[in-house]
Design an enzyme around this catalytic site. Sequence first.
Site, PDB file in Angstrom:
ATOM      1  N   ASP A   1     -11.338  -0.525  -2.830  1.00  0.00           N
ATOM      2  CA  ASP A   1     -10.624  -0.232  -1.596  1.00  0.00           C
ATOM      3  C   ASP A   1     -11.430  -0.748  -0.417  1.00  0.00           C
ATOM      4  O   ASP A   1     -11.152  -1.803   0.094  1.00  0.00           O
ATOM      5  CB  ASP A   1     -10.277   1.244  -1.457  1.00  0.00           C
ATOM      6  CG  ASP A   1      -9.297   1.505  -0.314  1.00  0.00           C
ATOM      7  OD1 ASP A   1      -8.551   0.582   0.048  1.00  0.00           O
ATOM      8  OD2 ASP A   1      -9.261   2.624   0.217  1.00  0.00           O
TER       9      ASP A   1
ATOM     10  N   GLU B   1      -0.881   6.940  -1.913  1.00  0.00           N
ATOM     11  CA  GLU B   1      -2.201   7.545  -1.775  1.00  0.00           C
ATOM     12  C   GLU B   1      -2.042   8.856  -1.017  1.00  0.00           C
ATOM     13  O   GLU B   1      -2.164   9.924  -1.596  1.00  0.00           O
ATOM     14  CB  GLU B   1      -3.169   6.618  -1.050  1.00  0.00           C
ATOM     15  CG  GLU B   1      -4.577   7.183  -0.981  1.00  0.00           C
ATOM     16  CD  GLU B   1      -5.542   6.259  -0.275  1.00  0.00           C
ATOM     17  OE1 GLU B   1      -6.732   6.316  -0.609  1.00  0.00           O
ATOM     18  OE2 GLU B   1      -5.129   5.482   0.601  1.00  0.00           O
TER      19      GLU B   1
ATOM     20  N   HIS C   1       0.862  -1.178   0.000  1.00  0.00           N
ATOM     21  CA  HIS C   1       0.000   0.000   0.000  1.00  0.00           C
ATOM     22  C   HIS C   1       0.899   1.227   0.000  1.00  0.00           C
ATOM     23  O   HIS C   1       1.698   1.405   0.913  1.00  0.00           O
ATOM     24  CB  HIS C   1      -0.895  -0.015   1.249  1.00  0.00           C
ATOM     25  CG  HIS C   1      -1.959   1.027   1.227  1.00  0.00           C
ATOM     26  ND1 HIS C   1      -1.720   2.331   1.531  1.00  0.00           N
ATOM     27  CD2 HIS C   1      -3.277   0.944   0.930  1.00  0.00           C
ATOM     28  CE1 HIS C   1      -2.847   3.017   1.435  1.00  0.00           C
ATOM     29  NE2 HIS C   1      -3.803   2.192   1.067  1.00  0.00           N
TER      30      HIS C   1
END
Length: 144
Positions: free
Chosen positions: A92, A14, A11
């Site tokens: 998500d 973002e 991850h």
Amino acid sequence: MRDAGLRVTAHAGEAAGPDSVRAALDALHPDRIGHGVRAAEDPRLMERLADAGVTLEVALTSNVQTRAAASLREHPVRRLIGAGVAVSLNTDNPTPSATGVAAEYRRAATEVGLSAAELRRIARDSAAAAFTEAGRQTAAATGG
């Protein structure tokens, strides 16, 4: 992990920006990166992702909700695709985001403005990036 036949996802990209994508590539050598959309801010990083065949797990609605993208119309997914980066569309977290994969594809077409050819490419990239035997076969068949 790879020695055991496992594939890797991370991850990044973002909230923390393109440096987090670069760090994930350097440290983990992932097959996929959850989000990664901030990589669109760095042309060399997009080139690296494309060359490495890393797929970004893009979640349009979530990216707008977290402010990784200003709006669906301004979402960087088109820049990523244009740079040759493999992209899959994802939810998500479908409950808080109140979305599903089919809705994300509709938004990609109607609000982001992706073409049918771009959506087909995303579907192929998604299949090739799946951590399944079918995904491996798709990747092999498409050169991924």
